[in-house]
Scaffold this active site. Structure first.
Site, PDB file in Angstrom:
ATOM      1  N   ASP A  56       0.836  -1.196   0.000  1.00 36.43           N
ATOM      2  CA  ASP A  56       0.000   0.000   0.000  1.00 36.43           C
ATOM      3  C   ASP A  56       0.875   1.252   0.000  1.00 36.43           C
ATOM      4  O   ASP A  56       1.882   1.324   0.721  1.00 36.43           O
ATOM      5  CB  ASP A  56      -0.895  -0.020   1.247  1.00 36.43           C
ATOM      6  CG  ASP A  56      -1.876   1.117   1.282  1.00 36.43           C
ATOM      7  OD1 ASP A  56      -2.719   1.206   0.374  1.00 36.43           O
ATOM      8  OD2 ASP A  56      -1.798   1.931   2.227  1.00 36.43           O
ATOM      9  N   GLU A 110      14.968 -15.165  -0.028  1.00 39.17           N
ATOM     10  CA  GLU A 110      15.384 -16.237   0.872  1.00 39.17           C
ATOM     11  C   GLU A 110      14.389 -17.397   0.856  1.00 39.17           C
ATOM     12  O   GLU A 110      14.721 -18.512   1.273  1.00 39.17           O
ATOM     13  CB  GLU A 110      15.492 -15.721   2.312  1.00 39.17           C
ATOM     14  CG  GLU A 110      16.556 -14.665   2.539  1.00 39.17           C
ATOM     15  CD  GLU A 110      16.469 -14.093   3.937  1.00 39.17           C
ATOM     16  OE1 GLU A 110      15.657 -14.607   4.746  1.00 39.17           O
ATOM     17  OE2 GLU A 110      17.199 -13.122   4.231  1.00 39.17           O
TER      18      GLU A 110
END
Length: 555
Positions: A218, A267
């Site tokens: 956002d 990751e």
């Protein structure tokens, strides 16, 4: 080499093996409070979403984006977050979120959650402590607290205005002011402070460990403010949004934040993604957010804001594809969301559309254009977003009583027009019932009479219904090798007011005019938003209609 996290719940083999899924994904936005209510309190919830996941799978979408469900006082429908690691009780709890993610993965659906990093709630523990501890406290450095101007500090620190109208500053009892680009209940974080970055990297890992497949960010363009918070020197600043460079939006510093976030995301196995809500002056500026080491997608607000006009749409399509190609990112296409008037209502205005046109207009015209625009959008190269209920052809509810409205912009009386509630009315599932199948206890915003005739139940299996059009189009999109991902279209000759392009053996024709046009019959019709008539090698394409053909020869 980065460590690969094994997040739970694991992806099903069908989902996990699909490479670069996000380049051509159809992503369905769920506004949780208005999707499905499982406990009869009139408010949609996560368990309600979970029970309706099979509907979304059968619709043919690839992923579900959930608007905020975090713990929040709900001053701005959950975009004022008090605790980023908790589910608001109105939506359920973390066990409900876990069950939703697991069920979605079992159905080969991915889950994208909203993240709100520009601001918190004023009820966030950091902000409450910052106010209580007073000027000079370390917690105040995590937000933008400043002394005021004037003889006694009675004036705001600068001339910035809130997106929701009025000053972007509010004074606390000790005399200092704090910055909020949105509602006063939404103080902006100071991203120059390292604790803010540390906290959000931790929040990312929390939800990635829960198994989410990505984040919609956002106000992705707003995190960094210009040094010294300089005056803008202009009033009515909301009109400049997305049209001009501003000291609180689209600053270069945001890109280093997203490079750090990308390292966290990478990751994790399973191709997790970031999607930016980035209002920028140009699509070329938007492309900066999706460079290879930053985010994966960015919403295409330039396309959302175009009129129902062939020349205007072609220009935006070309500019979008040209801007995304150098950075290797997919284009995105969207027609509606929780912040703008639904396109079935915008298109009902004979002049075309604007993101906040609210007049009821010609409902039949609006729906016809909306169906045609949806087929056009789904034919373009890249990823498409579908806002809940648009597959039903839902219009905005434009006559909500003042006393039921909850949009904070409405009460501020300036800035945005404050009528976003009209696109947030709970969607209808059945022809009858107290809330047309939304839940057993009514709905938090009143649904109009006749809503049931637009319901999933009423449209399922109904030839020519908007729901069946979406189902057919999404099925074809998956089956046709020339649809989905891509970086270009081959434009074909067409009459004025008509868009025609080829992608391999696929051809799309969109007639945006008010009259039927004659086009070549390019091959076998795959899907059409209206009734076309083919005679020999010619096809009559009705007004405001889109047609998909394949030129492939079937055995």
């Amino acid at each position: 080499m980065s460590q690969q996290h094994s997040a739970a719940p694991a992806m099903t083999p069908t989902v996990a093996k699909r490479r670069d899924w996000w380049r051509d994904a159809v992503i369905y936005q769920v506004y949780p409070r208005s999707f499905a209510d499982s406990n009869g309190d009139g408010m949609g919830d996560l368990e309600g979403v979970r029970t309706r996941l099979p509907y979304l799978r059968d619709l043919g979408v690839d992923a579900v984006w959930l608007s905020p469900f975090y713990a929040s006082p709900q001053a701005d429908a959950g975009y004022d977050v008090a605790d980023y690691r908790a589910v608001d009780p109105m939506f359920g709890n973390l066990l409900d979120a876990d069950a939703l993610i697991r069920d979605a993965h079992e159905l080969s659906l991915r889950i994208i959650v909203d993240l709100v990093p520009n601001h918190s709630s004023d009820q966030h523990e950091w902000f409450k402590r910052a106010v209580a501890e007073g000027p000079g406290s370390p917690l105040r450095e995590r937000y933008h607290f400043r002394p005021g101007k004037g003889e006694n500090g009675e004036l705001p620190p600068n001339d910035w205005e809130s997106i929701f109208g009025g000053p972007a500053w509010t004074r606390v009892p000790d005399g200092e002011w704090y910055l909020h680009l949105f509602a006063p209940e939404q103080p902006d974080f100071n991203w120059e402070h390292p604790a803010v970055g540390d906290e959000f990297r931790s929040i990312l890992r929390f939800w990635l460990d829960m198994g989410v497949d990505g984040f919609r960010i956002d106000v992705a363009h707003g995190l960094v403010k210009a040094e010294g918070l300089p005056d803008l020197g202009s009033h009515d600043q909301v009109k400049l949004l997305g049209n001009d460079v501003m000291p609180f939006f689209d600053q270069e510093g945001v890109h280093e934040i997203y490079r750090q976030w990308r390292l966290v995301l990478d990751e994790y196995a399973g191709e997790r993604i970031f999607v930016a809500e980035a209002w920028t002056p140009t699509i070329e500026r938007t492309a900066h957010y999706v460079r290879p080491d930053e985010l994966h997608q960015a919403f295409n607000f330039q396309y959302l804001s175009t009129h129902w006009d062939a020349a205007e749409m072609r220009e935006v399509i070309d500019r979008t594809l040209d801007a995304m190609r150098p950075v290797g990112a997919p284009a995105t296409w969207v027609l509606s969301n929780h912040d703008v008037t639904r396109h079935a209502t915008r298109f009902a205005n004979p002049a075309g559309l604007g993101t906040q046109i609210r007049l009821a207009g010609d409902r039949e015209l609006g729906l016809r254009r909306a169906r045609a625009a949806s087929l056009l959008m789904l034919a373009l190269p890249g990823s498409a977003y579908v806002y809940q209920g648009e597959e039903l052809g839902l219009p905005d509810v434009v006559d909500l009583p003042d006393e039921v409205r909850q949009d904070p912009a409405y009460f501020r009386g300036a800035g945005q027009d404050g009528f976003r509630d009209g696109c947030r009315v709970p969607i209808p599932w059945t022809r009858t019932g107290s809330s047309y199948g939304f839940g057993d206890g009514g709905s938090w915003l009143p649904q109009p009479d006749g809503w049931g005739e637009l319901s999933v139940e009423a449209q399922t299996g109904e030839p020519g219904s908007t729901l069946e059009l979406y189902r057919a189009a999404l099925a074809v999109r998956r089956e046709q090798p020339d649809l989905g991902a891509g970086t270009s279209v081959q434009w074909l000759r067409a009459p004025e007011g008509v868009l025609a392009f080829r992608r391999g053996e696929f051809v799309c024709v969109a007639n945006t005019t008010g009259e039927s046009v004659a086009m070549p019959a390019y091959g076998r019709v795959l899907v059409a938003s209206g009734e076309i008539v083919e005679v020999d090698d010619e096809a009559k394409v009705p007004a405001d209609t889109t047609v998909w053909w394949t030129t492939a020869v079937t055995a």
